[in-house]
Design a protein around this motif. Structure first.
Motif: not given
Length: 261
Positions: A212-213, A246-247, A243, A176-178, A182, A215, A223
């Motif tokens: 988290l963070g 921030r995520t 990460g 899961v990336h900002a 997903w 990709r 998201l």
């Protein structure tokens, strides 16, 4: 901090730095160096770290290269806390689609006490956990079992999901990336997750903080496609998960309720 949780954190610290000393771990964990050495010995017996002079180095293979059996013991105590937190969000009487993955096996263990439930599983291992449990009507979604993963994928799985409707989809995730949202390492798994998202009234995503963070190769959804995200408290610790904070901020800005177990 319990022994199992301390082992989880020790493993994360070793993995995060690649190599860490006994003295550093003692300071970070607030325990004696003797305790650290015992913990490292225990992790080495599981094949998760390798002892070197004065400390340990990581031996864990990359997430996308390790199969279900190899990943199963990683952060087991953490995943069990996450599993309990997810199960607590499921209302008795619900129709649940339960994704594949090592964390969702822990969800399955705790769902067994939340009946009556109808649970459709995308995991051979979750099916074993829930079979013959009182109050659980178990549906095993058809399809091809991915070698080494025990996840059910392919056209048959997707066609089966298209014929069903669920109150809740418990979705495991590879990353899961900002910005990227997903994502999954496997195209097959990503396609099944997209089908599950389309057939559920709400989705609870679940993953330990190491995701988290990240990709991964195949994007599953943005998201805001998910209603809730359950992870562990270490996600807020930038020292072990750079990460993570921030995520989590990006998820909250997207309207996703986050639960830290």
């Amino acid at each position: 901090m319990g022994v199992a949780d301390r082992l989880d954190l020790t493993l994360r610290l070793v993995q995060g730095s690649g190599r860490v000393s006994v003295s550093e771990l003692s300071l970070r964990l607030g325990v004696s160096e003797m305790t650290v050495r015992r913990d490292l010995d225990a992790l080495e017996r599981q094949g998760l770290v390798r002892r070197v002079h004065g400390g340990a180095v990581a031996t864990r293979t990359r997430e996308e290269q390790a199969g279900f059996t190899a990943r199963e013991p990683w952060q087991a105590a953490t995943k069990d806390r996450i599993g309990a937190a997810v199960a607590a969000l499921v209302e008795p009487g619900s129709r649940v689609l339960l994704d594949a993955g090592t964390t969702t096996v822990h969800v399955a263990e705790h769902l067994a006490a939340r009946g009556p439930l109808t649970v459709a599983v995308l995991s051979v291992q979750a099916a074993v956990v829930l079979a013959d449990r009182p109050g659980i009507e178990l549906l095993v979604v058809g399809g091809r079992s991915r070698p080494g993963e025990r996840s059910l994928v392919g056209p048959l799985t997707q066609r089966t999901l298209e014929a069903l409707a669920f109150d809740c989809f418990v979705m495991s995730i590879g990353g899961v990336h900002a910005e990227h949202g997903w994502s999954e390492f496997s195209l097959d798994d990503a396609a099944v997750k997209q089908a599950g998202l389309a057939r559920a009234a709400r989705t609870v995503a679940v993953a330990d903080a190491t995701k988290l963070g990240v990709r991964a190769f195949s994007r599953v959804a943005p998201l805001d496609a998910v209603d809730r995200f359950v992870t562990d408290r270490a996600a807020e610790d930038s020292a072990t998960h750079p990460g993570g904070p921030r995520t989590l901020d990006a998820l909250r800005e997207a309207g996703v309720e986050t639960v830290l177990a």
